[in-house]
Design an enzyme around this catalytic site. Sequence first.
Site, PDB file in Angstrom:
ATOM      1  N   HIS A   1       0.811  -1.217   0.000  1.00  0.00           N
ATOM      2  CA  HIS A   1       0.000   0.000   0.000  1.00  0.00           C
ATOM      3  C   HIS A   1       0.839   1.259   0.000  1.00  0.00           C
ATOM      4  CE1 HIS A   1      -3.287  -2.585   1.836  1.00  0.00           C
ATOM      5  NE2 HIS A   1      -3.493  -2.434   0.543  1.00  0.00           N
TER       6      HIS A   1
ATOM      7  N   ARG B   1      -7.827   2.035 -18.730  1.00  0.00           N
ATOM      8  CA  ARG B   1      -7.880   0.674 -18.165  1.00  0.00           C
ATOM      9  C   ARG B   1      -9.253   0.474 -17.506  1.00  0.00           C
ATOM     10  NH1 ARG B   1      -1.958   1.661 -17.065  1.00  0.00           N
ATOM     11  NH2 ARG B   1      -0.850  -0.208 -17.760  1.00  0.00           N
TER      12      ARG B   1
ATOM     13  N   ARG C   1       5.248 -10.605 -13.675  1.00  0.00           N
ATOM     14  CA  ARG C   1       5.582  -9.192 -13.495  1.00  0.00           C
ATOM     15  C   ARG C   1       5.317  -8.674 -12.090  1.00  0.00           C
ATOM     16  NH1 ARG C   1       0.870  -6.286 -17.223  1.00  0.00           N
ATOM     17  NH2 ARG C   1       0.907  -4.533 -15.794  1.00  0.00           N
TER      18      ARG C   1
ATOM     19  N   ARG D   1      -9.971   0.513 -23.326  1.00  0.00           N
ATOM     20  CA  ARG D   1      -9.637  -0.895 -23.412  1.00  0.00           C
ATOM     21  C   ARG D   1     -10.741  -1.695 -22.741  1.00  0.00           C
ATOM     22  NH1 ARG D   1      -4.255  -3.135 -20.746  1.00  0.00           N
ATOM     23  NH2 ARG D   1      -5.362  -2.755 -18.809  1.00  0.00           N
TER      24      ARG D   1
ATOM     25  N   ASN E   1       4.327  -4.196 -20.979  1.00  0.00           N
ATOM     26  CA  ASN E   1       4.405  -4.806 -19.634  1.00  0.00           C
ATOM     27  C   ASN E   1       4.151  -6.302 -19.726  1.00  0.00           C
ATOM     28  OD1 ASN E   1       4.489  -2.122 -18.989  1.00  0.00           O
ATOM     29  ND2 ASN E   1       2.392  -2.026 -18.245  1.00  0.00           N
ATOM     30  N   ASP E   2       3.095  -6.657 -20.425  1.00  0.00           N
ATOM     31  CA  ASP E   2       2.787  -8.078 -20.558  1.00  0.00           C
ATOM     32  C   ASP E   2       3.647  -8.744 -21.618  1.00  0.00           C
ATOM     33  OD1 ASP E   2       0.852  -8.864 -18.631  1.00  0.00           O
ATOM     34  OD2 ASP E   2      -0.528  -7.480 -19.601  1.00  0.00           O
TER      35      ASP E   2
HETATM   36  C1  PEP Z   1       0.733  -3.745 -20.836  1.00  0.00           C
HETATM   37  O1  PEP Z   1       0.597  -4.950 -20.615  1.00  0.00           O
HETATM   38  O2  PEP Z   1       1.784  -3.241 -21.244  1.00  0.00           O
HETATM   39  C2  PEP Z   1      -0.387  -2.819 -20.599  1.00  0.00           C
HETATM   40  C3  PEP Z   1      -0.334  -1.571 -20.986  1.00  0.00           C
HETATM   41  O3  PEP Z   1      -1.468  -3.285 -19.949  1.00  0.00           O
HETATM   42  P1  PEP Z   1      -1.523  -3.608 -18.388  1.00  0.00           P
HETATM   43  O4  PEP Z   1      -0.287  -3.032 -17.762  1.00  0.00           O
HETATM   44  O5  PEP Z   1      -2.761  -2.969 -17.891  1.00  0.00           O
HETATM   45  O6  PEP Z   1      -1.562  -5.077 -18.374  1.00  0.00           O
HETATM   46 MG    MG Z   2      -1.329  -5.806 -20.405  1.00  0.00          MG
END
Ligand code: PEP
Ligand code: MG
Length: 597
Positions: free
Chosen positions: A215, A322, A491, A359, A480-481
């Site tokens: 947090h 998001r 991650r 999204r 990120n993914d």
């Molecule tokens: C990503 O995966 O890079 C992305 C922008 O989506 P999120 O971080 O919400 O999974």
């Molecule tokens: Mg993602």
Amino acid sequence: MGAERSRPRFPAGQPMASFTLHGIPVSRGIAIGRAHLLAPAALDVKHYLVAEEQVEAEVSRLQHALAAVHKELQTLWNELPKDAPTELGAFIDVHALILSDPMISEAPLDIIRTRHYNAEWALLTQIDELSAQFDEIEDPYLRERKADIQQVAERVLKVMLGTEQILPAAAPTGGDEFQPQMIIVAHDISPADMLQFRDRSFIGFVTDVGGQNSHTAIVARSLDIPATVGVSGASTLVEQDDWLIIDGDAGVVIANPSALILNQYRERQSAAARARKKLQKLKKTPAITKDGTEITLLANIELPDDCQAAMEAGANGVGLFRSEFLFMGRNSKIPSEDEQFEQYKKAVVAMKGRPVTIRTLDIGADKPLDQGEQTALNPALGLRAIRYCLAEPQIFLAQLRAILRASAFGKVRILVPMLAHAFEIDQTLAMVAQAKAELREQHIKFDDDVDVGAMIEIPAAALALPMFVKRMDFLSIGTNDLIQYTLAIDRVDYEVAHLYNPLHPAVLQLISMTIAAGHKAGIDVAVCGEMAGDVKLTRLLLGMGLREFSMHPAQLLSVKQEILNSDLARIMPQTRKIMRSMEPNVIADAVEQLQLM
Ligand code: PEP
Ligand code: MG
């Protein structure tokens, strides 16, 4: 993470031991101030047995303390400032829920009645048992929630022991040597306490425990305050009123720095403040490279209210809304189509004609509908995002209808997460067509030309781009993914965090291929993962041909400045060199060279 003690010195002439502690950097920037130590955890309490005739009195002592904390949380909730980060309200809710759970509100009472333990001991016995169960949990996010239970218990104990935290008023913003600002040092910080610190304008946080998802980390980031967590031993090594420097970029805490070090950090701090001020001037400047290529800079938002920050940063639109944040923490109560429509419309109206990329629901993995409901062994590979939506067509259809309805009020784009298969794309497009047909039939307005795009965040998608460009209007790379799935690292798992590398040659190849394939097909390609907001990577992405970046609004002006100083003609050849290499060191050096061009 540990301590390196060095020469004892103190800036104001009084010799004191200087030492450096290392932790996990979770919120950027430099803070310099005096340490304010929170009372050590109240978990060290007396243990004794109560006489039979005292049992009910002991039970009611605990009940009163539970009720008092409940009231305290309720007051905090009612007094939440309008601009408080949304997470704070959610955290207070979590604590209230924990407090009402029979595991906390009833089990310790049974322990007093059956074992005759005093109230504090009974509560702690129960907490220890729950904590041991949490330690067994594999999911790091859930494991970290053990801290919530302990924080709730601490509040109850503090009421019983009469040691509730009394906070001093912090120095006014911009305090000086004579009236320095305060840095909170604690074993852990509860969200409710965070709220009080916020009002007293404390300037930084250091905690012994915590990780990226704790947090303290989440709230510190949303308050834009330097913080370092997981600094083991901080609350015992640092003393009240010690001078502290937090380097939130490096995860370093320096106690009682020498005058030399203090001055160096003060200079860095002033330079950062000057740079921030200068950046503000770029708000209305178009993002054009030195050799005349215009770049689109978009904002990532979680809730419609974030549009204000996006507009203030001069964003060209929203590149990633998001939407799952509208669905989370509601006890699995899905927001209705109307409720969603109002939220999407709010964002569209706030962006005043600039495009808003919504999204579709990316629920699952580290973003479950409700904490604790996750059962899959590998949730990141499970029923997440579009997989969930296609398995729950009624939920998906309601969302698509709500988004389409919002498109009557401004430019809207639909972005679909985690696509990997052609049939998923086809089914999604069929659902969009169905939503449109229903709205048409009901004479409800929407933009028939709404673009539908795909997130490229699974390696399979990046390797099968023709399948996407043929069917989709635009692409957005979720780095990120993409990094998580390419390198097979979770991650959110701090134990493999060191393996998370955006510059891994495999990752770079996939990004570059996606940008090239999109452009060849004549469709827009953006990057909306964290890489887009990292100025150290701006030139590399420009060199790969990226012309659309979407990031947290706070990063936008720094990226714009980097773009204004970039010359594509010089960057492109160097980027081609990087793309030909499979050697991490060569790549890292060449990316550094790019900064100097
Ligand atoms: C990503 O995966 O890079 C992305 C922008 O989506 P999120 O971080 O919400 O999974
Ligand atoms: Mg993602």
